[in-house]
Design a protein around this motif. Structure first.
Motif, PDB file in Angstrom:
ATOM      1  N   THR A  27       0.853  -1.189   0.000  1.00 31.48           N
ATOM      2  CA  THR A  27       0.000   0.000   0.000  1.00 31.48           C
ATOM      3  C   THR A  27       0.893   1.244   0.000  1.00 31.48           C
ATOM      4  O   THR A  27       1.873   1.308   0.764  1.00 31.48           O
ATOM      5  N   THR A  28       0.555   2.172  -0.829  1.00 34.62           N
ATOM      6  CA  THR A  28       1.346   3.414  -0.884  1.00 34.62           C
ATOM      7  C   THR A  28       1.215   4.207   0.411  1.00 34.62           C
ATOM      8  O   THR A  28       2.073   5.036   0.719  1.00 34.62           O
ATOM      9  N   GLN A  49      -1.710  -2.538  -5.995  1.00 36.98           N
ATOM     10  CA  GLN A  49      -1.448  -2.728  -4.568  1.00 36.98           C
ATOM     11  C   GLN A  49      -1.920  -4.119  -4.154  1.00 36.98           C
ATOM     12  O   GLN A  49      -2.997  -4.564  -4.568  1.00 36.98           O
ATOM     13  N   ARG A  67      -5.688  -0.071   1.131  1.00 32.37           N
ATOM     14  CA  ARG A  67      -6.560   0.237   2.269  1.00 32.37           C
ATOM     15  C   ARG A  67      -7.616   1.265   1.880  1.00 32.37           C
ATOM     16  O   ARG A  67      -7.315   2.271   1.235  1.00 32.37           O
ATOM     17  N   GLY A  68      -8.859   1.000   2.306  1.00 30.36           N
ATOM     18  CA  GLY A  68      -9.930   1.962   2.104  1.00 30.36           C
ATOM     19  C   GLY A  68     -10.340   2.561   3.434  1.00 30.36           C
ATOM     20  O   GLY A  68      -9.745   2.272   4.472  1.00 30.36           O
ATOM     21  N   ARG A  69     -11.367   3.395   3.411  1.00 28.08           N
ATOM     22  CA  ARG A  69     -11.837   4.018   4.650  1.00 28.08           C
ATOM     23  C   ARG A  69     -12.527   2.996   5.534  1.00 28.08           C
ATOM     24  O   ARG A  69     -13.016   1.968   5.075  1.00 28.08           O
ATOM     25  N   LYS A 117     -19.126   5.761  -8.260  1.00 27.23           N
ATOM     26  CA  LYS A 117     -17.863   6.203  -7.670  1.00 27.23           C
ATOM     27  C   LYS A 117     -16.723   6.007  -8.660  1.00 27.23           C
ATOM     28  O   LYS A 117     -16.588   4.954  -9.274  1.00 27.23           O
TER      29      LYS A 117
HETATM   30  C1  BTN Z   1     -12.090   4.656   0.111  1.00 28.66           C
HETATM   31  O1  BTN Z   1     -12.885   5.098  -0.702  1.00 28.66           O
HETATM   32  O2  BTN Z   1     -12.404   3.781   0.923  1.00 28.66           O
HETATM   33  C2  BTN Z   1     -10.681   5.208   0.117  1.00 28.66           C
HETATM   34  C3  BTN Z   1      -9.791   4.476  -0.838  1.00 28.66           C
HETATM   35  C4  BTN Z   1      -8.369   4.994  -0.854  1.00 28.66           C
HETATM   36  C5  BTN Z   1      -7.492   4.165  -1.766  1.00 28.66           C
HETATM   37  C6  BTN Z   1      -6.117   4.735  -1.968  1.00 28.66           C
HETATM   38  S1  BTN Z   1      -5.251   3.926  -3.264  1.00 28.66           S
HETATM   39  C7  BTN Z   1      -3.777   4.733  -2.824  1.00 28.66           C
HETATM   40  C8  BTN Z   1      -3.735   4.733  -1.311  1.00 28.66           C
HETATM   41  N1  BTN Z   1      -3.174   3.487  -0.825  1.00 28.66           N
HETATM   42  C9  BTN Z   1      -4.061   2.761  -0.151  1.00 28.66           C
HETATM   43  O3  BTN Z   1      -3.835   1.655   0.361  1.00 28.66           O
HETATM   44  N2  BTN Z   1      -5.232   3.402  -0.093  1.00 28.66           N
HETATM   45  C10 BTN Z   1      -5.182   4.682  -0.779  1.00 28.66           C
END
Ligand code: BTN
Length: 259
Positions: free
Chosen positions: A15-16, A39, A43-45, A119
């Motif tokens: 993950t960045t 990736q 990770r998301g929210r 989205k």
């Molecule tokens: C969401 O809508 O849940 C947020 C998503 C965020 C994704 C980006 S991709 C680049 C960065 N690295 C991650 O692991 N997550 C964010």
């Protein structure tokens, strides 16, 4: 200030967010950007995972070390990243005006050709505060660029789209999108460093305003009409079907749906 101070491209990475957090913790200057097309542990929210098809998305994290940003305004970093990417996407994909929005707190959404709202990008903000100030922040954004509808996992397909689909299946150049994003985030961040936030621009593109929303919070849900956003707190303002208007902060909201 050289902008960005550091920019690294990765073919694939877990993950960045981790990469940029480690840079900042090791003392890297701002603004530091890690970019990837794939990736393995995105990770998301709210602890959700974030998937991107290899080559079908632009995923990046931006590391900030603001000199003087109040902790209560940390959300503005995520807001400027969303706004910058929204504008960059408009230019690179050549999309018609008024079809791309922000869906509170920071999703980039678009009116798809079938009339649904879908989205295009999600934003994740992770900041470290020191007292009343933001010490460092990593803002990640993943935007679907070349994903084709048939390739989206079935569970999320009805709610998602990509710039390619919105642009009538025209391929999207991720490098051009990155350049356009960097050109737009620089002045927005410079303004924020000087104490100015584009409250008007941020409010104007909120898709929830004037629409029916259902907001899931810890102990239930609130349905009502979106009544704008608060540029001081970053809260979503909702006029419930019954009761007094409420201001909802992103930390207390599990999900916000537009009907
Ligand atoms: C969401 O809508 O849940 C947020 C998503 C965020 C994704 C980006 S991709 C680049 C960065 N690295 C991650 O692991 N997550 C964010």
């Amino acid at each position: 200030m050289t902008f960005p101070a550091r920019l690294e491209r990765f073919r694939a990475v877990d993950t960045t967010q981790r990469v940029v957090r480690e840079w900042l913790d090791a003392g890297a200057d701002e603004v530091a950007v890690a970019v990837t097309g794939y990736q393995t542990a995105g990770r998301g929210r709210n602890g959700r995972e974030w998937m991107g098809k290899p080559g079908g998305a632009l995923m990046l994290s931006v590391g900030f070390r603001p000199l003087d940003l109040a902790a209560r305004h940390a959300w503005r970093l995520a807001a400027i990243v969303s706004l910058a990417m929204r504008d960059a996407a408009e230019e690179v994909a050549g999309l018609p005006d008024g079809t791309r929005w922000l869906k509170w707190p920071n999703d980039i959404v678009a009116d798809a050709l079938d009339g649904t709202l879908r989205k295009v990008a999600g934003v994740l903000g992770e900041s470290v505060t020191h007292g009343e100030r933001v010490d460092t922040a990593v803002i990640g954004i993943g935007i679907n660029t070349d994903w084709q509808m048939a390739d989206f996992p079935w569970a999320i397909a009805p709610n998602m789209t990509s710039l390619r689909e919105l642009a009538g299946k025209r391929p999207i150049d991720n490098d051009a999108l990155l350049d356009a994003f960097l050109a737009r985030i620089e002045p927005r961040y410079e303004a924020l460093r000087m104490g100015t936030f584009d409250a008007g621009g941020w409010s104007a593109v909120q898709r929830t305003t004037g629409r029916t929303v259902v907001v899931e919070v810890g102990d239930g849900s609130i349905s009502g009409t979106g009544a704008g956003v608060d540029p001081e707190s970053g809260a979503l303002l909702v006029r419930p079907d019954h009761g007094e208007p409420v201001a909802l902060e992103s930390g207390e909201v599990i999900r916000c749906r537009l009907l």
